[in-house]
Design an enzyme around this catalytic site. Sequence first.
Site, short mmCIF file in Angstrom:
data_model
loop_
_atom_site.label_atom_id
_atom_site.label_comp_id
_atom_site.label_asym_id
_atom_site.label_seq_id
_atom_site.Cartn_x
_atom_site.Cartn_y
_atom_site.Cartn_z
N TYR A 73 0.84 -1.21 0.00
CA TYR A 73 0.00 0.00 0.00
C TYR A 73 0.87 1.26 0.00
O TYR A 73 0.57 2.23 -0.68
CB TYR A 73 -0.91 -0.01 1.23
CG TYR A 73 -1.98 1.04 1.20
CD1 TYR A 73 -3.25 0.76 0.67
CD2 TYR A 73 -1.74 2.33 1.67
CE1 TYR A 73 -4.23 1.73 0.63
CE2 TYR A 73 -2.73 3.30 1.63
CZ TYR A 73 -3.97 3.00 1.11
OH TYR A 73 -4.95 3.96 1.07
N PHE A 125 -7.32 19.02 -25.33
CA PHE A 125 -7.92 17.72 -25.61
C PHE A 125 -9.31 17.69 -24.92
O PHE A 125 -9.52 18.44 -23.96
CB PHE A 125 -7.00 16.63 -25.07
CG PHE A 125 -7.53 15.24 -25.29
CD1 PHE A 125 -7.65 14.74 -26.57
CD2 PHE A 125 -7.92 14.45 -24.22
CE1 PHE A 125 -8.16 13.46 -26.78
CE2 PHE A 125 -8.43 13.18 -24.43
CZ PHE A 125 -8.54 12.69 -25.70
N ASP A 126 -10.24 16.86 -25.39
CA ASP A 126 -11.63 16.87 -24.86
C ASP A 126 -11.69 16.79 -23.33
O ASP A 126 -12.44 17.52 -22.71
CB ASP A 126 -12.51 15.71 -25.34
CG ASP A 126 -12.12 15.07 -26.64
OD1 ASP A 126 -11.08 15.44 -27.21
OD2 ASP A 126 -12.86 14.19 -27.07
N ASP A 216 0.75 19.38 -21.40
CA ASP A 216 -0.06 18.16 -21.48
C ASP A 216 0.78 17.20 -22.33
O ASP A 216 0.86 17.34 -23.55
CB ASP A 216 -1.42 18.45 -22.12
CG ASP A 216 -2.28 17.21 -22.25
OD1 ASP A 216 -1.75 16.09 -22.05
OD2 ASP A 216 -3.47 17.33 -22.57
N ALA A 218 1.04 13.86 -23.14
CA ALA A 218 0.69 12.49 -23.55
C ALA A 218 1.66 11.94 -24.61
O ALA A 218 2.07 10.79 -24.55
CB ALA A 218 -0.74 12.45 -24.06
N LYS A 259 -0.34 6.49 -23.80
CA LYS A 259 0.16 6.76 -25.14
C LYS A 259 1.65 6.43 -25.19
O LYS A 259 2.00 5.27 -25.33
CB LYS A 259 -0.12 8.23 -25.52
CG LYS A 259 -1.55 8.52 -25.91
CD LYS A 259 -2.52 8.55 -24.77
CE LYS A 259 -3.90 9.03 -25.16
NZ LYS A 259 -4.38 10.12 -24.33
N HIS A 450 -22.18 10.39 -29.99
CA HIS A 450 -21.55 9.50 -30.97
C HIS A 450 -21.20 8.13 -30.40
O HIS A 450 -21.06 7.17 -31.15
CB HIS A 450 -20.31 10.16 -31.59
CG HIS A 450 -19.24 10.50 -30.62
ND1 HIS A 450 -19.38 11.50 -29.69
CD2 HIS A 450 -18.01 9.98 -30.42
CE1 HIS A 450 -18.28 11.57 -28.96
NE2 HIS A 450 -17.44 10.66 -29.38
C1 LIG Z 1 -5.49 10.86 -23.99
C2 LIG Z 1 -5.23 12.26 -23.65
C3 LIG Z 1 -5.65 12.82 -22.43
C4 LIG Z 1 -6.49 12.05 -21.43
O1 LIG Z 1 -5.87 10.91 -21.01
P1 LIG Z 1 -6.66 9.57 -20.57
O2 LIG Z 1 -5.56 8.67 -20.14
O3 LIG Z 1 -7.43 9.09 -21.75
O4 LIG Z 1 -7.55 9.96 -19.44
C5 LIG Z 1 -5.32 14.14 -22.19
N1 LIG Z 1 -4.64 14.87 -23.08
C6 LIG Z 1 -4.23 14.38 -24.27
C7 LIG Z 1 -3.48 15.24 -25.23
C8 LIG Z 1 -4.53 13.05 -24.60
O5 LIG Z 1 -4.14 12.56 -25.78
#
Ligand SMILES: *Cc1c(COP(=O)(O)O)cnc(C)c1O
Length: 458
Positions: A73, A125-126, A216, A218, A259, A450
């Site tokens: 833990y 990103f969304d 960000d 990723a 990613k 969608h």
């Molecule tokens: C995928 C992604 C996120 C969100 O990450 P999750 O692991 O899907 O929650 C945030 N910003 C970017 C640019 C992404 O490609």
Amino acid sequence: MKPIYFPEPFRIKSVEPIKILSAKEREQKIKAASYNVFNLASRDVYIDLLTDSGTGAMSSAQWSGVMLGDESYAGADCYYKVQEAATRIFGMPHIQLVHQGRAAEKVLLPILLEGKKYAISNMHFDTTRAHVELAGARAIDCVVKEALDTTSYYDFKGNMDLVRLEKYIKDLGAENVGVIIMTITNNSAGGQPVSVENVRAARDIAHKHGITFMIDAARYAENSFFVKQREKEFKSSSITDIVKDTFEGADCFTMSAKKDAIVNMGGLIGCRDKALFEKIKQRTISFEGFTTYGGMSGRDIEALARGLDEGIDENYLRYRIGQMQYLADRLSDGGIPFQTPVGGHAVFVDAKKLLPHIPYYEFPAQALSIELYREAGIRACDIGSFMLGNDPDTGKQLEAEFEFTRLAIPRRVYTQSHLDVIADALINIKERAKKIKGYKIVEEPPILRHFTAKLAPL
Ligand SMILES: *Cc1c(COP(=O)(O)O)cnc(C)c1O
């Protein structure tokens, strides 16, 4: 001269069988799925290009790490390994584990946006946009205008428009802007890279106005490889050094490890300021779990620690970006229109150009996704008017700027033969493009339709 694409720097040790259904079976399956690819069972899909997130293939080193994962833990061994790898790679003193990218956003963004009105990004990103809005602020996108022209070549279509950025800060008031976010690569613009020069300039603008600068991250590794290929200053730099230069002076970062860290689940937050880190830890304990596991299993943390280094291996990246360029060249040769140059993780096929007779309200990019499944059992998705949905005030269908069918390529999963199947399928579809018809929606939920909407062919 034929380009050299750099083949797989690995051999295959374990395989996962997939099968291609007959054309008749595929027709039945897509009909039963109400012409929505999200309703297909993955067992009925031959090549799955729905996303590159969490769908990569782990290496033998990562799989053997899974067995070594320490499930304690507090203070598990794998926790220290992630700390070591992440502080070394990103040059940030404080690192927090979380279970995925949006969890990092949920923990960090409300801290940065407390009492603030705006976040400005090259493109949110969304999920990032959603967490900015949940924190009571507005998300403003500020990408260079070159990103909007899909046919012209530009080295860094992901860049921030620095002139507009300065103007936004001036007009909105620096004191109202909680954070400037640089998304690398720029996912929503088609996986397009951002130059280190642009990152530095945006960082300096943020700091000149006393605003927090966040990355960000990723696709930090794919971005760094593009920088090496396209930005003169970094021609002979190692990927490790480019990652360091990218993060230099940034105040914090969030990262979806699904990613470029090539794991199926995981995320990170990094920051420099000790007081900010204390707040991050407190919120992590409430939302994710104790600070040394952050909502993850020890086995997954161990795989993540190893994936961080595998993701920045130059041979791997040369193959990865080479795969994208191979597919893009095959599509260009076949006359298939797509966002140019190709990005780091997906090809965005321009369905508006391929199916010009289908109007936006009959969803050309969705129609193309369905044809790809019919043709070869390929699952892609609509990034266009079908995804955009209706105007919340009038209920009328909105028209998207682009009608893209996105082919996201999972990491280390598909071979060059699979890429040939994808290219050949699109070329076959192009030959019968005139006969392809649009779709109408027969059932839809009010938001994020969608994923679950039902459609019928016209
Ligand atoms: C995928 C992604 C996120 C969100 O990450 P999750 O692991 O899907 O929650 C945030 N910003 C970017 C640019 C992404 O490609």
